[in-house]
Design an enzyme around this catalytic site. Structure first.
Site, PDB file in Angstrom:
ATOM      1  CD  GLU A  20       7.932   1.345  -0.768  1.00  0.00           C
ATOM      2  OE1 GLU A  20       8.984   1.040  -1.350  1.00  0.00           O
ATOM      3  OE2 GLU A  20       7.536   2.512  -0.648  1.00  0.00           O
ATOM      4  CD  GLU A  28       0.879   0.265   3.012  1.00  0.00           C
ATOM      5  OE1 GLU A  28       0.858   1.521   2.940  1.00  0.00           O
ATOM      6  OE2 GLU A  28       1.842  -0.353   3.478  1.00  0.00           O
TER       7      GLU A  28
END
Length: 347
Positions: free
Chosen positions: A314, A171
């Site tokens: 991420e 994300e």
């Protein structure tokens, strides 16, 4: 959106038993490879095969912005979300480097970045220009929630079309640790101080302010139903909803999932409260340095593979665990058994 409630089958017990039996026959003392043995057994059961393999890895990064950023809960401005998406595409981000190193397929999905990214070679499924500020109103409408969940399901369709053997999601979204913290607090009935961490690098006073804002929001929404979807709609980010949808769809399609850090684990918590049968399909990659992650992992009864004091997000922590899974498979598939060694010695 009936697919959300579709059943999740358990991993194949027959192949689990075969994998355990093989581990007992390999040329090593029993359990001497520790968690690597359990990983191989789990993957064999998930993939319903005697030779588990994770050579083909699919990584999806969902990006979105958050209205709660207006309350000063992040060390960085909201514009950083769009800039980081560009960095992913141009290969300069940590996950870009790790995906290349491990020969994984990397895709970026815009589900709610507060700005136009139409010129980028990414998946465009923007639900809105960021969520609403959940300090004053629900983060998203019910329709927006379903669209974000669907974006997660869609990425599993692409991963399976590429014959992927392992799914990783990540994300990007300024202030998304605030969103994830609020969701977890609501679902686990904890206060904001217990779970609020530094996020993008807040100092002590910044963390205290962030916790106060989250607690104010929790108090405002205290009468909402204690359901995972209600918590997601009121506090969630579009990328967290997409993560949740992706995890559910992956488990429904019997695709093993490697879960990243704090925010991804909150999405896993939501998914597990929607359907508890998802848990055997989730492998937790690492314990984040984010304050609340240990509590989330405890609630999920999860034992992460790594603890490197990371809090980047991420999907970087999950990507670092790929070699462990590959080594577990290689050892399981390629080590000799005592019977094979005996046959060689008799020749």
């Amino acid at each position: 959106m009936d697919w959300i409630q579709q059943p999740i089958a358990p991993p194949a017990q027959a192949y689990q038993k075969k994998a355990i039996k093989r581990q007992q026959q390999l040329t090593k003392p029993a359990s001497s490879l520790g968690e690597l043995e359990q990983l191989a057994v789990r993957l064999a059961a998930m993939q319903a095969t005697e030779t588990p393999c994770v050579d083909k890895v699919w990584i999806s990064i969902f990006a979105a912005d958050h209205g709660i950023a207006d309350a000063g809960v992040s060390a960085f401005p909201q514009a950083v979300t769009a800039e980081m998406v560009k960095n992913f595409v141009h290969g300069g981000a940590a996950i870009s480097v790790l995906a290349k190193q491990h020969h994984a397929q990397l895709e970026i999905i815009d589900v709610g970045v507060a700005g136009s990214l139409v010129d980028l070679n990414i998946i465009h499924q923007k639900v809105a220009l960021g969520t609403a500020n959940f300090l004053t109103q629900p983060a998203m409408t019910e329709q927006q929630l379903w669209r974000a969940l669907q974006a997660g399901k869609d990425t599993i369709t692409r991963a399976l079309a590429d014959n992927s053997q392992l799914f990783i999601a990540g994300e990007m979204g300024i202030a998304n640790t605030s969103s994830a913290t609020a969701i977890a607090c609501h679902l686990l009935e904890m206060n904001a101080q217990q779970l609020t961490g530094a996020g993008t690098g807040l100092d002590t006073s910044g963390i205290e302010h962030k916790a106060r804002i989250i607690q104010q929001a929790l108090d405002k929404h205290k009468n909402i139903p204690s359901t995972p979807l209600s918590a997601l709609q009121n506090f969630g980010g579009f990328e967290i909803a997409a993560l949740t949808g992706a995890y559910l769809a992956a488990a429904q399609q019997q695709l093993p999932v490697l879960v990243d850090g704090f925010i991804c684990s909150v999405a896993a918590l939501i998914a597990s409260q929607i359907n508890s049968n998802i848990k055997p399909w989730l492998i937790f990659a690492h314990c984040s340095h984010e304050q609340g992650h240990k509590l989330i992992l405890r609630a999920l009864d999860a034992n992460p593979l790594l603890n490197l004091n990371m809090r980047l997000g991420e999907a970087s922590g999950a990507a670092l665990a790929i070699p462990l899974l590959r080594s577990a498979c290689a050892l399981h598939n390629q080590m000799a058994t005592f019977a094979q060694v005996s046959q060689v010695s008799q020749v």
